[in-house]
Design an enzyme around this catalytic site. Structure first.
Site, short mmCIF file in Angstrom:
data_model
loop_
_atom_site.label_atom_id
_atom_site.label_comp_id
_atom_site.label_asym_id
_atom_site.label_seq_id
_atom_site.Cartn_x
_atom_site.Cartn_y
_atom_site.Cartn_z
N LYS A 53 -31.00 48.05 -2.84
CA LYS A 53 -30.05 49.10 -3.20
C LYS A 53 -30.78 50.44 -3.39
CE LYS A 53 -26.89 45.69 -5.07
NZ LYS A 53 -26.43 44.87 -6.20
N GLN A 97 -26.73 44.74 -12.53
CA GLN A 97 -26.88 43.59 -11.63
C GLN A 97 -26.49 42.30 -12.36
OE1 GLN A 97 -27.65 43.89 -8.37
NE2 GLN A 97 -27.51 41.69 -8.04
N ASP A 120 -19.17 49.04 -8.60
CA ASP A 120 -18.94 47.64 -8.26
C ASP A 120 -17.44 47.33 -8.16
OD1 ASP A 120 -21.16 45.94 -7.83
OD2 ASP A 120 -21.70 46.02 -9.96
N1 GUN Z 1 -24.65 39.95 -8.15
C1 GUN Z 1 -24.25 39.40 -6.98
N2 GUN Z 1 -23.42 40.24 -6.31
C2 GUN Z 1 -23.30 41.33 -7.09
C3 GUN Z 1 -22.58 42.55 -6.93
O1 GUN Z 1 -21.87 42.79 -5.95
N3 GUN Z 1 -22.72 43.45 -7.95
C4 GUN Z 1 -23.47 43.20 -9.06
N4 GUN Z 1 -23.52 44.13 -10.01
N5 GUN Z 1 -24.15 42.08 -9.22
C5 GUN Z 1 -24.06 41.15 -8.24
#
Ligand code: GUN
Length: 296
Positions: A53, A97, A120
Site C-alpha cells: 500500500k 490493517q 476501507d
Molecule cells: N485485511 C485484509 N483485507 C483488508 C482490507 O481490505 N483492509 C484492512 N484494513 N485490512 C484488511
C-alpha cells in the site's frame, strides 16, 4: 472461443495511472492526498500488504504515513492515535490493517475512524450509505470487481451474480454494489454461505460467479455454468515442496478444472489481488476530493 483471462495486474496498473493523474490535478488546488496506514503487530502477511500500500502511494505521488505499533499496544492508545489522525487536516485516508490482535475490538476501532477518511469503507455510516445507494467510500476489494469485469469489455447489467461468502469485507458489500443501478452493477444477486443448502444448484445459475470463501480450490467445474464469468477473490497458501518458498498461492476456485468451462476468469495471483491496492489509491483520492468539496 478460448476463455478470456481477466488481467487484474494490467487493469490495476491502469487504475493507479488514473489515480496518478488525479493526484497531479489535486496539486493545482494545493492538495496532496495522504493515506495513513496503521499496523499493529508483526503478522508477515499484514506487513506485506501494508508495504504494498505504501509503495503504491509513492508510485502515484501520494503521501503516506506508515505507523507501526507493537502487538501488545493498548486499545485505548490505538483509539487515541485514530483521534489524532481524524483531527489532522493533512490526512485524507486512514486504514487500520486487519486483523487486529485478539485483545482489541475491531468494531470499536473501525467505528472510531472518521467516515470521511474511512478509505476501507468499513464504517457503519459508509456501509449504510452504500446499502441505500448514496455515493460514499466503499470497500476496496469488492469495488474493484465490477471495474475488472467492465474494463475487460464484459456486460454486467441484467446478469445473475452469485456471491459465495458473506464477510463484511467482501461478500456483503459485494451484494450491495451488484444490486445498485448502473452499468457496473444492475445484477440479480444471490448470496450463498455456509448455511446454503445445495450450493452447486445456486452456483450453477450464475452468469457471474464470485468466490470469496477462503477455502483453497473450493469451486469445482461441476459447480459452474458453461460460459460463466468467474471471479476468484481467494488468496490461499498451500504447501508445495517443489516451490522455492515451500508453498504456492491458489484461489478459492479450482482454476485448472473451471477455466475451460468459464467464458472469462480471474487468475490467482494476478487477478483480484492487485486491484485491492489500486482501488485503495482511488478511494484516497476520492476522500481528498470529498473532504475539500471537489466533485468526485
Ligand atoms: N485485511 C485484509 N483485507 C483488508 C482490507 O481490505 N483492509 C484492512 N484494513 N485490512 C484488511
Amino acid at each position: 472461443m478460448p476463455t478470456q483471462i481477466i488481467d487484474g495486474k494490467a487493469i490495476a496498473a491502469e487504475i493507479r495511472a488514473e489515480a496518478k493523474v488525479a493526484v497531479a490535478e489535486l496539486s493545482k488546488h494545493d492538495i496532496q492526498p495522504c493515506l495513513a496506514v496503521v499496523l499493529v503487530g508483526e503478522d508477515p502477511a499484514s506487513k506485506a500488504y501494508v508495504g504494498s500500500k505504501v509503495k503504491a502511494c509513492e508510485e502515484i505521488g501520494m503521501k503516506s504515513l506508515k505507523i507501526v505499533h507493537s502487538v501488545d499496544m493498548a486499545e485505548d492508545d490505538l483509539l487515541a492515535q485514530i483521534d489524532e489522525l481524524n483531527a489532522d487536516a493533512s490526512v485524507h485516508g486512514i486504514l487500520v490493517q486487519l486483523p487486529l490482535p485478539k485483545h482489541m475490538d475491531e468494531e470499536r476501532v473501525t467505528e472510531r475512524i472518521d467516515p470521511a477518511k474511512d478509505v476501507d469503507g468499513f464504517h457503519p455510516v459508509n456501509v449504510g450509505k452504500l446499502s441505500i445507494g448514496i455515493d460514499c467510500l466503499t470497500p476496496c476489494t469488492p469495488t474493484g470487481i465490477p471495474e475488472m469485469i467492465v474494463r475487460s469489455g464484459l456486460e454486467m447489467s441484467g446478469k445473475h451474480a452469485v456471491v459465495i461468502g458473506r464477510s463484511n469485507i467482501v461478500g456483503k458489500p459485494m451484494m450491495s454494489l451488484l444490486v445498485q443501478k448502473g452499468h457496473k452493477a444492475n445484477c440479480t444477486v444471490t448470496c450463498c454461505h455456509s448455511g446454503t443448502k445445495d450450493l452447486a444448484y445456486h452456483t450453477k445459475q450464475a452468469d457471474i460467479l464470485i468466490a470469496a470463501i477462503g477455502v483453497p480450490e473450493f469451486v469445482k467445474a461441476d459447480m459452474v455454468k458453461e460460459g460463466a464469468i468467474v471471479i476468484d477473490v481467494g488468496i490461499n497458501r498451500v504447501e508445495d515442496e517443489s516451490a522455492a518458498k515451500g508453498y504456492r498461492l491458489v484461489g478459492d476456485v479450482d482454476y485448472a478444472s473451471v477455466e475451460p468451462v468459464a467464458s472469462a476468469i480471474t487468475p490467482v495471483p494476478g487477478g483480484v489481488g492487485p486491484m485491492t491496492v489500486a482501488m485503495l489509491m482511488g478511494n484516497t483520492v476520492k476522500a481528498a476530493k470529498m473532504i475539500n468539496g471537489l466533485p468526485v
